[in-house]
Design an enzyme around this catalytic site. Sequence first.
Site, PDB file in Angstrom:
ATOM      1  N   ASP A 179       0.833  -1.203   0.000  1.00 37.36           N
ATOM      2  CA  ASP A 179       0.000   0.000   0.000  1.00 37.36           C
ATOM      3  C   ASP A 179       0.871   1.258   0.000  1.00 37.36           C
ATOM      4  O   ASP A 179       1.868   1.341   0.719  1.00 37.36           O
ATOM      5  CB  ASP A 179      -0.874  -0.026   1.260  1.00 37.36           C
ATOM      6  CG  ASP A 179      -1.919   1.072   1.259  1.00 37.36           C
ATOM      7  OD1 ASP A 179      -2.769   1.065   0.350  1.00 37.36           O
ATOM      8  OD2 ASP A 179      -1.876   1.937   2.148  1.00 37.36           O
ATOM      9  N   GLU A 219      14.651 -14.610  -0.182  1.00 31.79           N
ATOM     10  CA  GLU A 219      15.093 -15.782   0.588  1.00 31.79           C
ATOM     11  C   GLU A 219      14.080 -16.908   0.452  1.00 31.79           C
ATOM     12  O   GLU A 219      14.368 -18.055   0.737  1.00 31.79           O
ATOM     13  CB  GLU A 219      15.205 -15.433   2.076  1.00 31.79           C
ATOM     14  CG  GLU A 219      16.388 -14.560   2.429  1.00 31.79           C
ATOM     15  CD  GLU A 219      16.315 -14.130   3.890  1.00 31.79           C
ATOM     16  OE1 GLU A 219      15.679 -14.847   4.707  1.00 31.79           O
ATOM     17  OE2 GLU A 219      16.857 -13.057   4.206  1.00 31.79           O
TER      18      GLU A 219
END
Length: 554
Positions: A217, A267
């Site tokens: 957002d 990751e």
Amino acid sequence: MDSTVLHKSIKSPKWWRTAVIYQIYPRSFADGNGDGIGDLVGTTARLESLRSLGIDAIWFSPFFKSPQKDAGYDVADYKTIDPLFGTNQDFDDLLAKAKSLDLKIIVDLVPNHSSEEHELFQAALNASPGSPEREMYIFRDGKGANGELPPNNWESVFGGNAWTRTTNPDGTRGQWYLHIFDSSQPDFNWENPKVHALFEDVLRFWLDKGVAGFRIDVAHGMVKAKGLPDVQVPVSQTVDDEETEHPFWGQEGVHEIIRSWRKIVDEYDDRVMCAEAWVLPLSRMAKWVREDEYHQTFNFGYLETGWNKAGLLKVITDSLTEFGKVGAPSTWVLSNHDVIRHVSRYGLPGVPPQGDGIGPNSEQPDEAIGLRKGRAATAFMLGLPGSSYIYQGEELGLPEHTTLDGKYREDPTWFRTNGERVGRDGCRVPLPWEAHGGASRGFSANGKSWLPQPDNYARYARDLQEGVAGSTLELYKRLIKLRKVHALGSGEFKFSPENSSETTLAYINNDVLVISNFGPDSVNVPAGELLVTTQHDLTIEGVLEHDQTVWLKL
Ligand code: TEU
Ligand code: CA
């Protein structure tokens, strides 16, 4: 127009490069417990409907703990589902079911601000100026002899001042805090490493659960210019030229934050971050999706273009060129929970400014022409290479609620402008599932709905469209399916001048020729195997009428 290849075909694209992503606005999708507000249990029960639509992933607008002053974009606890929507267990159940249906889940991250009810903001209010607690947010002394004037001239996106003055425990007036949105949404201080740590933890929490990624957002907000200088240009929510600096939109420092998030996300296997960054032009927007930043960004330039030939030719060329330069896929989007639904925009001669909405006193859209153009526009969009976003209800051709009574409205824009701007509630009305499913048409078992549906929603109910040739729902299904079969998301794309005319625009993606007619008159289309058309089901007889799109197999 020429036929330069604007997008080369990609052999084994990452899923998000080609995905069709469906936005669920949780409070309006499906109500499971009869309180009139959509929730996770209700949503889980309706998930098969999205499998049959053929989408790849769902982005959920916020369902976190929140006082709901801005429909959940005011988060009080980033790791807990709001009881209004259910429990964390309900979310885990939803995720498991989605996985079994091969649907990915993207959650909404709101890092620019929290709710005033977040424990960190409450602690800040109760602490003294200069304390570590206040350093989590942006508190300043006011100007004027007694600090009675706001620290600078910034305005809230929702109208009014972007600063609110606090009251001290002894009743005297205190410092001011910054809120780019509603006063219930204090901005975090991203100069503070503790704020970074807070969000890194939130990212990992949801990634560990197994979400496919985040919609971010106000993705270009967060960092504010040093010294909080006055805004020089008229206060506007977008930066729309190449160079102008804005003290709270698109500050350089934001890129560093994104790079640190990208490392975390990388990751994990194959996750994605999609940025909500109202930045134009596209060359500027593309800076947010460089290799080590967000994966993709909503193409608001495309959303704002409207149903016009020259505009689409330009915005598609610019998008594929600019995003191509940084190796990012372009996205395409026509509707979301902040804008007037596209079928209703296309039914008006002009579009009200973003966020204003349509009310009972506004000019009313032409429903039939809007739907017709909307279907044609969607068919035009879903043939483009890259990733597409769909907002819940558009697969039904659902119009905006354009006559909603003020007494129902909840958008802070409505309150902060005393009703002058009616705001965004009209695109957030609960979905009609069954034409004869009671007062809320199947949204809730007992007919309740937090915003009333307008009468015309009966005609758009999902059960009236399911399996019905020519319905908007079946059109969406067919488009999404064909898009996959012909690998259009990763296809070789070029405009086709030889199949375009003064009023039509044609492009070729892989082995599919897409033609849209923007003019008032019918035109002939070349021979070819008809794949899909937006006005007649399965037969076309070589004629493309006004505001119609056709896909032909070359
Ligand atoms: O929107 C950010 C934004 O700048 C606009 O889309 C804004 O909502 C609009 O201009 C208001 O008219 C995001 C969310 O999508 C929106 O729903 C939230 O209200 C806003 O952030 C604050 O979190
Ligand atoms: Ca409910």
